[in-house]
Design an enzyme around this catalytic site. Structure first.
Site, PDB file in Angstrom:
ATOM      1  CG  ASP A  91     -41.464 -16.981 -31.096  1.00  0.00           C
ATOM      2  OD1 ASP A  91     -41.689 -17.308 -29.910  1.00  0.00           O
ATOM      3  OD2 ASP A  91     -42.084 -16.061 -31.656  1.00  0.00           O
TER       4      ASP A  91
HETATM    5  C1  BGC Z   1     -44.033 -15.109 -28.887  1.00  0.00           C
HETATM    6  C2  BGC Z   1     -42.731 -14.674 -28.276  1.00  0.00           C
HETATM    7  C3  BGC Z   1     -42.704 -15.058 -26.824  1.00  0.00           C
HETATM    8  C4  BGC Z   1     -42.908 -16.559 -26.717  1.00  0.00           C
HETATM    9  C5  BGC Z   1     -42.876 -17.075 -25.288  1.00  0.00           C
HETATM   10  C6  BGC Z   1     -44.350 -16.572 -28.607  1.00  0.00           C
HETATM   11  O1  BGC Z   1     -45.653 -16.854 -28.946  1.00  0.00           O
HETATM   12  O2  BGC Z   1     -44.007 -14.889 -30.262  1.00  0.00           O
HETATM   13  O3  BGC Z   1     -42.570 -13.295 -28.412  1.00  0.00           O
HETATM   14  O4  BGC Z   1     -41.529 -14.640 -26.232  1.00  0.00           O
HETATM   15  O5  BGC Z   1     -44.164 -16.894 -27.263  1.00  0.00           O
HETATM   16  O6  BGC Z   1     -43.986 -16.658 -24.591  1.00  0.00           O
END
Ligand code: BGC
Length: 813
Positions: free
Chosen positions: A726
């Site tokens: 993530d």
């Molecule tokens: C989230 C993800 C997301 C990523 C990119 C993170 O803060 O947990 O679900 O895909 O950001 O935006």
């Protein structure tokens, strides 16, 4: 609140800055509307619905205008070409006669500058609700004289990086909302309550006030208002079922005592999540069951055959529409397994199937097969004599169809059963992600016919991870230096991937383990979440493509107009995998148009607790439903060449301190609840990419978690794709191999790519990619990272790139 993200500008610009045309993808409006309607769940109906076109309807609640279409954060923030509010939906798409006096009052109030509803611009500071218009009693009295029916809308926002709260305006009604409900239910005999919410909130008020009908609308995406009109008028017959239990009170949820910890979250309830808990220990604490949902027609389900073959059970049944209007029914098959020494949940969903639309009097024969894998339980302590194994204990296995009874609860009808004489080993796994500290978990204790909550102390497990890793280190591919082999040749099959990887320098191998360094990279569509692959010049020169990622479950979150679809929970409530797949096939068309390689979707964590801020993005409290829905989404997304990226692997069930928090749980809970959905998704739809979660599982961050990603995902389940973090990761040293830290620790786990590639939002690399030293500092040293491990990650990333390239080519042809 995580302010990191604000600085990074992850929240997209306002609509005025959006580039491009408002393209409406052919076929999408119809599918978005259909899925929003099928996801709505009718919880109560004393005959007031569907609305009669002769009756006049007064609509109360500001969310008729300020409708919530989606939640906030990366799972929202999509810019749809249009969106239909509840009021517009009712006005334009139905023959409902709206009470103009009430409508005008709301329009006047909602459009006054001081009352304008705004999500705000700051990440994580979005409103939980919009304050209600104070209602004059005279207006309600007049409305009741002019109209027969009142529709009351209650709206709640949901969002990432924060939880809903046990406060008025979040989990509970505000005083103004309660006043509105009290007044309207007093003056009107017929009232319809519509819940325009991302999460389940407190429903105890539905016991205090008398509603004629209650509808869970959820967050329905750009077609929300039209879909609601379809349901209220009976153009669509409700066929949605709850994907999570609505309990009487918050404290009834088994995770309530432990949810929200700052540093750790003890999953004491173990496998007893949602209905599994209520059906075992607390049936009377349920207001509306998981799987519950009414229709405007009635169905008769008649089991006609049950066959117990070697490792599958086969059920044949006939579903007949016995009412007066066309409709669809969901067949839900539940297992009651023998209690045994492990203790079992009272009911477990093992299969579901939605019928086609059945005209009155028509019937459909359905055959459902259930494999033993779904009947087994994970023995994490060896009580059955088979440690770390999926086992079917000896005893009777009974199956039931769940049917929505007027009480709000599911009634279970016998569907057959069989006796297992001796315990069956269904799948031998191995211990992975074991407890690093002792914990107490809930177990089921059976005395005679009574089942009670018991407690079991689980000790910390011996950490054998280092041995496991060392035994399984990969073989190095002999380095050849540049032989002039281009990546295109690999894609065409004229050169092998190994030969290509053999040419790569350490610097090139390193670049393949990282994204380019920030979000919104110039090589992808504006508003992308980052790129990886061939952004590094020497790799680009060899023909490696740049791979562009974008969020996320509700549509494509970029600075372009893209379709906004219903939230994950609403989609799960359709129980219609074919519809969800078709919907995501339309998203695939948009991905192709915008040249996107990876959609960071679906979100598929478990609804462990109703306060989790991201529940709206996720499907359900049940792993089978989550897994099947995710698999449908993945098949849809991947149909034209792009990749899906199911997330967040795994146990990201709380947003508070999500990247510091430790999810402490037994291996049984992990396997049966928190990994099961991912397992189903991986095995049924072969996603090409997976995203790890922010949190730790039993002391190890998912982005460093060898057991999670290598032992379970790749070895046990046979996953072939690539794994990314993530966005950003927490820096630390590997406890098993102290020479390794950060990126080296991560690559050893086979978490292939750090996204978006830099150290954190405050540290974006303006010039693009900048390697740090943590990956290569120990290469070639004793106990250091091995080149073979870097090559293994390169193979994972490049076979992904190859698949994407080839699939896209095929689509173009
Ligand atoms: C989230 C993800 C997301 C990523 C990119 C993170 O803060 O947990 O679900 O895909 O950001 O935006």
């Amino acid at each position: 609140m995580n302010t990191e993200f604000e600085q990074n500008g992850l929240q997209q610009e306002l609509i005025a800055d959006i580039e491009g045309e408002r393209i409406i993808t052919e076929g999408m409006p119809k599918l978005a509307r259909k899925s929003a309607a099928e996801g709505m769940v009718l919880l109560k109906n004393s005959g007031v619905l569907p609305l009669n076109y002769k009756e006049k309807v007064a609509v109360f609640g500001r969310c008729q205008i300020d409708t919530f279409y989606v939640g906030y954060g990366s799972g929202g923030d999509v810019h749809p070409p249009y969106q239909v509010s509840i009021l517009d939906g009712l006005r334009e798409n139905s023959h409902i006669k709206l009470n103009r006096t009430v409508q005008r009052a709301y329009e006047k109030w909602c459009f006054a500058p001081e009352n304008i509803a705004s999500p705000g611009k700051e990440w994580g500071k979005w409103p939980y609700f919009y304050p209600e218009m104070p209602l004059e009693e005279d207006l309600v009295s007049l409305a009741a004289e002019e109209s027969e029916i009142a529709v009351i809308i209650i709206g709640r926002a949901a969002g990432e990086d924060r939880e809903n709260r046990l406060e008025k305006g979040s989990y509970y009604l505000t005083d103004e909302e309660e006043r509105m409900i009290a007044l309207v239910t007093k003056k009107f005999e017929k009232t319809v309550l519509v819940m325009n919410c991302g999460n389940i909130i407190d429903f105890s008020f539905t016991q205090k006030y008398e509603f004629s009908a209650i509808l869970m609308m959820w967050l329905g995406g750009m077609e929300a208002g039209s879909a609601l009109a379809d349901i209220l008028t009976g153009k669509e017959n409700p066929s949605g079922k709850l994907s999570a239990t609505i309990a009487k009170e918050y404290t009834d949820y088994p995770s309530a005592a432990n949810f929200g910890g700052q540093d750790e979250n003890v999953y004491e309830e173990d496998i007893y999540v949602g209905y599994r808990y209520f059906e075992t220990f607390a049936k009377d604490r349920v207001l509306y069951s998981f799987g519950y949902g009414l229709s405007y027609t009635t169905f008769d389900i008649e089991p006609i055959a049950f066959k117990n073959k070697e490792d599958v059970c086969e059920f044949t049944l006939v579903v007949r529409n016995t009412g007066t209007v066309a409709g669809k029914e969901v067949i839900q098959l539940y297992l009651e397994a023998p209690h045994g020494v492990l203790g079992k949940e009272g009911k477990r969903l093992v299969a579901f199937r939605k019928t086609e639309e059945l005209l009155p009097g028509k019937e459909q024969e359905i055959t459902i097969s259930v494999s033993n894998e779904l009947l087994a339980s994970f023995d994490d302590t060896g009580k059955t004599g088979h440690p770390h194994t999926w086992v079917m204990e000896a005893g009777e296995y009974w199956f039931y169809f769940g049917v929505s009874a007027p009480s709000g609860r599911l009634a279970y009808r016998n569907a057959g059963g069989h006796d297992v004489k001796i315990p069956l080993v269904v799948h031998k796994a191995e211990s992975a992600c074991g407890l690093h500290k002792q914990m107490e978990r809930i177990v089921s204790v059976k005395e005679g016919e009574n089942v009670m909550v018991g407690k079991e102390l689980l000790p910390a497990q011996e950490n054998l991870l280092a041995d496991r890793i060392l035994e399984r280190l990969p073989e190095e591919i002999a380095v050849t230096g540049n032989q002039g082999i281009r990546f295109e040749e690999v894609c065409e099959g004229t050169a092998s991937l190994e030969a290509f990887v053999a040419q790569l320098t350490d610097a090139e191998l390193q670049a393949l383990t990282r994204g380019e360094g920030a979000t919104d990279r110039p090589s992808g569509v504006a508003g992308n979440t980052g790129v990886y692959g061939g952004f590094f010049p020497p790799l680009k020169e060899k023909g490696v493509p740049v791979l562009v990622t974008t969020d996320g479950p509700a549509g494509i979150r970029v600075k372009r107009y893209t379709s906004l679809i219903p939230c994950g929970t609403a989609l799960a409530c359709t129980f219609n995998t074919a519809l969800v797949e078709a919907l995501f096939e339309k998203i695939a068309v948009e991905l192709e148009r915008l040249q996107i390689d990876v959609l960071l979707s679906p979100g598929m964590n478990i609804h462990r607790n109703p306060l989790c801020g991201r529940n709206f993005e996720y499907f359900s409290e049940d792993p089978l439903l989550s897994g099947k829905m995710a698999a449908a989404a993945v098949r849809g997304i991947q149909c034209m060449g792009a990749s899906a990226c199911p997330k967040h692997f795994a146990a990201n069930n709380q947003e508070v301190r999500r990247n510091k928090n430790d999810s402490v749980m037994s291996e049984r809970a992990l396997r049966e609840i928190y990994l099961r959905g991912f397992e189903i998704c991986v095995k049924e739809s072969s996603p090409k990419a997976i995203m790890t979660s922010y949190n730790k599982i039993n002391g190890v961050w998912s982005h460093y978690n060898y057991d999670l990603v290598t032992t379970v995902l790749r070895k046990d389940w046979g996953y072939q794709g690539m794994v990314m973090t993530d966005w950003w990761m927490q820096k630390t040293t590997c406890p098993e191999f102290p020479m390794l830290r950060d990126n080296a620790y991560r690559v050893r786990a086979q978490v292939d790519v750090l996204m978006p590639g830099n150290d954190g939002p405050g540290d974006a690399y303006p010039q693009g990619y900048e390697p740090d030293e943590t990956l290569l500092e120990t290469i070639g040293k004793r106990d250091g990272i091995m080149r073979a491990e870097l090559q293994r990650t390169a193979m994972n990333v490049l076979s992904f790139a190859k698949e994407i390239q080839n699939a896209k080519k095929k689509t173009e042809e």
